[in-house]
Design a protein around this motif. Structure first.
Motif, mmCIF file in Angstrom:
data_model
loop_
_atom_site.group_PDB
_atom_site.id
_atom_site.type_symbol
_atom_site.label_atom_id
_atom_site.label_comp_id
_atom_site.label_asym_id
_atom_site.label_seq_id
_atom_site.Cartn_x
_atom_site.Cartn_y
_atom_site.Cartn_z
ATOM 1 N N HIS A 38 0.860 -1.267 0.033
ATOM 2 C CA HIS A 38 -0.321 0.032 0.023
ATOM 3 C C HIS A 38 0.588 1.163 0.197
ATOM 4 N N ILE A 39 1.837 0.871 0.423
ATOM 5 C CA ILE A 39 2.957 2.531 0.159
ATOM 6 C C ILE A 39 3.486 3.030 -1.101
ATOM 7 N N ILE A 40 3.743 1.285 -1.701
ATOM 8 C CA ILE A 40 4.731 1.680 -2.891
ATOM 9 C C ILE A 40 3.568 2.764 -3.657
ATOM 10 N N GLY A 41 4.212 3.754 -3.976
ATOM 11 C CA GLY A 41 3.918 4.928 -5.109
ATOM 12 C C GLY A 41 2.313 6.060 -4.359
ATOM 13 N N ASN A 42 2.818 5.152 -3.001
ATOM 14 C CA ASN A 42 1.808 5.871 -2.017
ATOM 15 C C ASN A 42 2.562 7.175 -0.976
ATOM 16 N N ALA A 43 3.728 7.164 -1.243
ATOM 17 C CA ALA A 43 5.071 7.695 0.220
ATOM 18 C C ALA A 43 4.420 8.600 0.723
ATOM 19 N N SER A 44 3.538 9.855 -0.658
ATOM 20 C CA SER A 44 3.608 11.148 -0.109
ATOM 21 C C SER A 44 1.719 11.553 0.915
ATOM 22 N N ARG A 45 1.310 9.962 0.466
ATOM 23 C CA ARG A 45 0.240 9.508 1.653
ATOM 24 C C ARG A 45 0.492 9.166 3.072
#
Length: 337
Positions: free
Chosen positions: A291-298
């Motif tokens: 879930h963090i892959i591609g969503n580091a900013s979130r």
């Protein structure tokens, strides 16, 4: 490099030749050894369900059975259990004598054990909750100096662990962690990097070292790497940080046991039970590594939010602490002479 035997034991018997390699002539040494003791216990942890080396699980259970045959008291200390355990481990556990207690270290695992094993499963908590922090260790003192220095610069210090097998199995996970950390550094966060172990070929340290390396010189003073000497040292280090980010369950256990909120990237169902026991909301603290892959900013905002509400989370952990500690001590209930 291997861990050395933990100090404080009267005797230490290395029987890997039997447990891991199944060399049959080594069995007689096991028989002679268990005959000397009133109690033989297996640390169930995350292995009793056969997640790792199921043949060694069966051989360890055989040692408990041998002790029981000789009049001893045997048990499996608090363990977790996956929703898809190894069939051979399930069969071995089902055939254990009912006098040999099998303990679950969280309510989710207990439910699974009861479903698969069809036997009474007492509920305890992980033995690692009983670890006492060593604030006098050199590693703890070094971390304290780092936290003090970064706090003087108005930084919030987070403990970070990256499990080597999680990073290896999920391409892009390490890069996403780096991106999240970079964003947090820009918001006045610093990091204590905590390896889980120093095993050859599968150690956390090389992955953690990639994080400050990727930051460049601008943030070189925002990182402190801990040497994993002993769990008591690591717990003391963790307790000086605001929160923990980890993909190793026992780093989360040490944190929760020290009233420090832990955000976990879970790779097995064993994390579910831990968070149910802790009282922390799984939706806010437990995430799939993907879930963090591609969503580091979130995720940087998720971490920011956990830190902002750390006092509330610590109150929840504090309210559960005594009950959890009592449950951890229940691993030894009835074994007194």
């Amino acid at each position: 490099r291997r861990w050395t035997a933990v100090s404080g034991f009267d005797d230490y018997l290395d029987d890997e030749d039997y447990f891991y390699r199944g060399q049959p002539w080594k069995w007689w040494r096991i028989v002679k050894t268990v005959a000397k003791y009133d109690v033989v216990a297996m640390i169930g942890a995350d292995v009793v369900d056969g997640a790792y080396r199921p043949a060694s699980v069966r051989r360890r259970l055989d040692a408990l059975t041998e002790n029981h045959k000789q009049g001893g008291r045997s048990r499996v200390f608090g363990a977790s259990f996956r929703d898809m355990p190894n069939p051979s481990s399930v069969e071995a556990l089902k055939h254990l004598h009912t006098d040999i207690a099998v303990l679950a270290r969280d309510p989710v695992s207990r439910s699974r054990m009861q479903r698969f094993l069809h036997r009474d499963i007492p509920l305890v908590a992980d033995l690692a909750f009983l670890v006492k922090p060593d604030f006098e260790s050199e590693e703890s003192k070094k971390a304290a100096r780092f936290v003090h220095a970064r706090s003087a610069c108005c930084d919030t210090v987070i403990a970070l662990n990256i499990a080597s097998h999680v990073a290896s199995a999920n391409p892009g996970f390490l890069e996403a962690i780096v991106d999240m950390v970079r964003t947090l550094c820009a918001r006045n966060f610093s990091f204590v990097l905590i390896p889980h172990d120093v095993r050859q070929g599968s150690a956390d340290l090389p992955f953690l070292q990639e994080v400050p390396k990727a930051m460049g010189p601008i943030y070189h003073d925002r990182f402190h790497i801990v040497v994993p000497v002993a769990p008591s040292h690591i717990k003391a280090v963790i307790m000086q940080c605001a929160i923990v980010i980890t993909s190793r369950m026992h780093v989360a256990v040490l944190a929760i046991g020290g009233n420090i909120p832990a955000v976990s990237f879970a790779y097995q169902g064993k994390f579910d039970g831990l968070y149910e026991l802790s009282g922390l909301e799984k939706s806010s603290f437990l995430f799939d590594p993907l879930h963090i892959i591609g969503n580091a900013s979130r995720f940087s905002y998720i971490i920011d939010g956990v830190v902002s509400n750390a006092r509330k989370h610590k109150e929840i952990l504090s309210s559960r602490r005594e009950e959890i500690m009592t449950m951890a001590r229940e691993n030894f209930a009835g074994l007194e002479a």
